[in-house]
Design an enzyme around this catalytic site. Structure first.
Site, PDB file in Angstrom:
ATOM      1  N   GLU A 237       0.075 -10.601   2.860  1.00 12.44           N
ATOM      2  CA  GLU A 237      -0.650 -11.533   3.757  1.00 12.44           C
ATOM      3  C   GLU A 237       0.044 -12.894   3.810  1.00 12.44           C
ATOM      4  O   GLU A 237      -0.605 -13.945   3.831  1.00 12.44           O
ATOM      5  CB  GLU A 237      -2.125 -11.611   3.380  1.00 12.44           C
ATOM      6  CG  GLU A 237      -2.781 -10.244   3.522  1.00 12.44           C
ATOM      7  CD  GLU A 237      -4.274 -10.236   3.660  1.00 12.44           C
ATOM      8  OE1 GLU A 237      -4.842 -11.246   4.103  1.00 12.44           O
ATOM      9  OE2 GLU A 237      -4.861  -9.193   3.333  1.00 12.44           O
TER      10      GLU A 237
HETATM   11  C1  FAD Z   1       1.466  -3.488  -1.758  1.00  8.24           C
HETATM   12  C2  FAD Z   1       1.619  -4.058  -0.390  1.00  8.24           C
HETATM   13  C3  FAD Z   1       0.567  -3.964   0.520  1.00  8.24           C
HETATM   14  C4  FAD Z   1       0.730  -4.459   1.819  1.00  8.24           C
HETATM   15  N1  FAD Z   1      -0.304  -4.291   2.727  1.00  8.24           N
HETATM   16  C5  FAD Z   1      -0.064  -4.572   4.037  1.00  8.24           C
HETATM   17  C6  FAD Z   1      -1.029  -4.216   5.047  1.00  8.24           C
HETATM   18  O1  FAD Z   1      -2.110  -3.679   4.770  1.00  8.24           O
HETATM   19  N2  FAD Z   1      -0.714  -4.462   6.340  1.00  8.24           N
HETATM   20  C7  FAD Z   1       0.461  -5.046   6.721  1.00  8.24           C
HETATM   21  O2  FAD Z   1       0.671  -5.246   7.914  1.00  8.24           O
HETATM   22  N3  FAD Z   1       1.380  -5.423   5.779  1.00  8.24           N
HETATM   23  C8  FAD Z   1       1.150  -5.193   4.462  1.00  8.24           C
HETATM   24  N4  FAD Z   1       2.092  -5.524   3.510  1.00  8.24           N
HETATM   25  C9  FAD Z   1       3.341  -6.160   3.923  1.00  8.24           C
HETATM   26  C10 FAD Z   1       3.452  -7.606   3.465  1.00  8.24           C
HETATM   27  O3  FAD Z   1       2.593  -8.418   4.194  1.00  8.24           O
HETATM   28  C11 FAD Z   1       4.937  -8.011   3.597  1.00  8.24           C
HETATM   29  O4  FAD Z   1       5.637  -7.332   2.571  1.00  8.24           O
HETATM   30  C12 FAD Z   1       5.140  -9.507   3.490  1.00  8.24           C
HETATM   31  O5  FAD Z   1       4.618 -10.150   4.625  1.00  8.24           O
HETATM   32  C13 FAD Z   1       6.622  -9.893   3.347  1.00  8.24           C
HETATM   33  O6  FAD Z   1       7.410  -9.247   4.290  1.00  8.24           O
HETATM   34  P1  FAD Z   1       8.747  -8.470   3.826  1.00  8.24           P
HETATM   35  O7  FAD Z   1       8.360  -7.577   2.716  1.00  8.24           O
HETATM   36  O8  FAD Z   1       9.354  -7.859   5.012  1.00  8.24           O
HETATM   37  O9  FAD Z   1       9.662  -9.602   3.245  1.00  8.24           O
HETATM   38  P2  FAD Z   1      10.688 -10.524   4.097  1.00  8.24           P
HETATM   39  O10 FAD Z   1       9.982 -11.079   5.273  1.00  8.24           O
HETATM   40  O11 FAD Z   1      11.926  -9.758   4.341  1.00  8.24           O
HETATM   41  O12 FAD Z   1      10.949 -11.684   3.058  1.00  8.24           O
HETATM   42  C14 FAD Z   1      11.889 -11.568   1.981  1.00  8.24           C
HETATM   43  C15 FAD Z   1      11.937 -12.915   1.262  1.00  8.24           C
HETATM   44  O13 FAD Z   1      12.409 -13.927   2.159  1.00  8.24           O
HETATM   45  C16 FAD Z   1      11.454 -14.978   2.238  1.00  8.24           C
HETATM   46  N5  FAD Z   1      11.433 -15.514   3.601  1.00  8.24           N
HETATM   47  C17 FAD Z   1      11.362 -14.828   4.766  1.00  8.24           C
HETATM   48  N6  FAD Z   1      11.346 -15.655   5.810  1.00  8.24           N
HETATM   49  C18 FAD Z   1      11.398 -16.917   5.304  1.00  8.24           C
HETATM   50  C19 FAD Z   1      11.416 -18.227   5.866  1.00  8.24           C
HETATM   51  N7  FAD Z   1      11.326 -18.417   7.186  1.00  8.24           N
HETATM   52  N8  FAD Z   1      11.518 -19.283   5.049  1.00  8.24           N
HETATM   53  C20 FAD Z   1      11.563 -19.111   3.689  1.00  8.24           C
HETATM   54  N9  FAD Z   1      11.554 -17.911   3.090  1.00  8.24           N
HETATM   55  C21 FAD Z   1      11.459 -16.822   3.891  1.00  8.24           C
HETATM   56  C22 FAD Z   1      10.126 -14.352   1.868  1.00  8.24           C
HETATM   57  O14 FAD Z   1       9.199 -15.321   1.401  1.00  8.24           O
HETATM   58  C23 FAD Z   1      10.562 -13.387   0.779  1.00  8.24           C
HETATM   59  O15 FAD Z   1      10.698 -14.070  -0.443  1.00  8.24           O
HETATM   60  C24 FAD Z   1       1.928  -5.090   2.192  1.00  8.24           C
HETATM   61  C25 FAD Z   1       2.978  -5.197   1.259  1.00  8.24           C
HETATM   62  C26 FAD Z   1       2.845  -4.671   0.001  1.00  8.24           C
HETATM   63  C27 FAD Z   1       4.020  -4.757  -0.933  1.00  8.24           C
END
Ligand code: FAD
Length: 410
Positions: free
Chosen positions: A394
């Site tokens: 989230e």
């Molecule tokens: C157990 C679990 C349950 C989940 N449940 C749901 C769900 O029910 N529905 C749903 O839609 N999603 C869900 N998610 C997804 C979750 O919301 C995403 O994993 C999260 O938003 C981060 O996206 P990403 O994993 O693609 O990381 P990325 O976006 O690839 O980020 C990787 C890193 O880069 C950093 N980063 C990225 N962009 C920036 C920026 N502009 N400035 C600074 N730092 C940045 C991030 O903070 C992170 O540290 C879930 C994830 C998990 C692991």
């Protein structure tokens, strides 16, 4: 009394663990401070009783084997915990956000997996449906969701769209009286156990995020496939799945809001959802603190309880202070939402801080337990693993800082 020499044998170790793995009630520390109404206190107590009675007994086994708490979730539905803020007209409990947060905190103290199942259903599915859905959508979908008869999922993330949720690859082509849905969503909480999914998908690429729609998709629809279940570090008894859509025909009447409202729907919903995750993080921290406090009073080293060593006292003092600060932020965000104020900054601050506190406090709780904190039999080991996710989903901590900065500077 078990002596430390006896701890080598497994049975003596188990006796020791069962005796020293108790949550203590620290409610008195904040009950009066935060000025809760009698109804809010009663809600908190009911959630606490439920968590201790129905979630605590098997929580370690569910974590170890990644078992979804099916029976407990059913019971949560019967108790009104799955649609807490939804109007009774649609089968909900008609409570305020603060009551929801109080209940969620108590559930998360014991079982963070159950807390996220509850949080997604309440904040991300029921709330959005009630606020933006049509009367027909509410009658058909919200009522069973709010009463806990079925479970919902919120599907925004994709393999290449996490923090940057504007970059949706899932498509929902307008075919007249239906949308043709194609694509993959991943990391979906309740992905395997849900019956109803809110799916964000791109209808008009040229309009970028203004071309995204939110569609209500039912599990049985042709072409909807539930994919792999994730083998996670923490919140292991919540089920997180990849979901695939191959030429799924979704009726037009299942679109929430006007054409192109989907991205705004997702962002508005997530703003409230963050208060739920902040409450989950707060509960994990408070639960670990309660266990560490009990343990510190009981465990002896150098002929006295470890709580009598100043180094341990300082840890407990810092844990308690940080938890209370997080609690004030979380309750304030809930109160701002209940008062109809703009709560975006308050929610992001609560989530950012409470999740950082959850990680810090659970790590210290493990430290206070010494070697016992590092094994599966003690809850704090699980709590430290559970805490990590609250800094990621989230909106990661980094994204919360972006949101807060944007609000400060606007
Ligand atoms: C157990 C679990 C349950 C989940 N449940 C749901 C769900 O029910 N529905 C749903 O839609 N999603 C869900 N998610 C997804 C979750 O919301 C995403 O994993 C999260 O938003 C981060 O996206 P990403 O994993 O693609 O990381 P990325 O976006 O690839 O980020 C990787 C890193 O880069 C950093 N980063 C990225 N962009 C920036 C920026 N502009 N400035 C600074 N730092 C940045 C991030 O903070 C992170 O540290 C879930 C994830 C998990 C692991």
């Amino acid at each position: 009394m078990i002596k430390s020499q006896e701890l080598g044998s497994t049975s003596a170790k188990m006796l020791y663990i069962n005796k020293h793995s108790n949550f203590m009630d620290t409610s008195h520390e904040y009950g009066t401070l935060i000025n809760l109404s009698e109804e809010q206190m009663a809600t908190k107590e009911a959630a606490r009783d439920f968590a201790r009675t129905y979630l605590l007994p098997d929580v370690r086994e569910r974590d170890a084997q990644s078992i979804f708490p099916t029976e407990a979730v059913k019971k949560m539905g019967e108790l009104g915990l799955m649609g807490m803020m939804v109007s009774p007209d649609y089968g909900g409990s008609g409570m305020d956000t603060l009551s929801y947060v109080l209940a969620l905190e108590e559930i998360a103290k014991v079982d963070a997996s159950a807390a996220v199942i509850m949080s997604v259903n309440n904040s991300l599915v029921c709330w959005g449906l009630e606020k933006y859905g049509t009367e027909a959508q509410k009658q058909k979908y919200l009522s069973p969701l709010a009463s806990g008869k079925v479970i919902g999922a919120f599907c925004l993330s994709e393999p290449e769209a996490g923090s940057d949720a504007t970059s949706q690859h899932t498509s929902a082509l307008d075919k007249g009286d239906y949308y043709l849905l194609n694509g993959t969503k991943n990391w979906i909480t309740n992905g395997g156990s849900s019956d109803i999914c809110l799916v964000m998908a791109q209808t008009n690429h040229a309009l970028k995020h203004k071309g995204i729609n939110c569609l209500i998709v039912e599990k049985g629809m042709k072409g909807f496939v539930v994919g792999k279940k994730e083998d996670k570090m923490g919140i292991r008894s919540s089920d997180t799945h990849t979901l695939m859509f191959a030429d799924v025909e979704v009726p037009k009447e299942n679109r929430i809001g006007e054409d192109g409202f989907g991205f705004k729907f997702a962002m508005n919903t997530l703003n409230g959802g963050r208060i739920g995750i902040a409450a989950q993080a707060l509960g994990i921290a408070a639960g670990a603190y309660e266990l560490a406090l009990t343990y510190a009073k009981e465990r002896k080293s150098f002929s006295k309880a470890i709580a009598e060593h100043q180094a341990i006292q300082f840890k407990l003092a810092e844990m308690c202070t940080k938890i209370q600060a997080a609690r004030l932020l979380v309750y304030e965000a809930a109160r701002q939402k209940d008062a109809g104020k703009d709560y975006i900054q308050a929610a992001a601050m609560a989530k950012l801080y409470a999740s950082e506190v959850a990680m810090e406090v659970t790590t210290e709780a493990v430290q206070i337990h010494g070697g016992y904190g590092y094994v599966r039999e003690f809850h704090v080991e699980r709590m430290m693993r559970d805490a990590k996710i609250t800094q990621i989903y989230e909106g990661t901590s980094e994204i919360q800082k972006l949101v807060i900065a944007r609000e400060i500077l606007k």
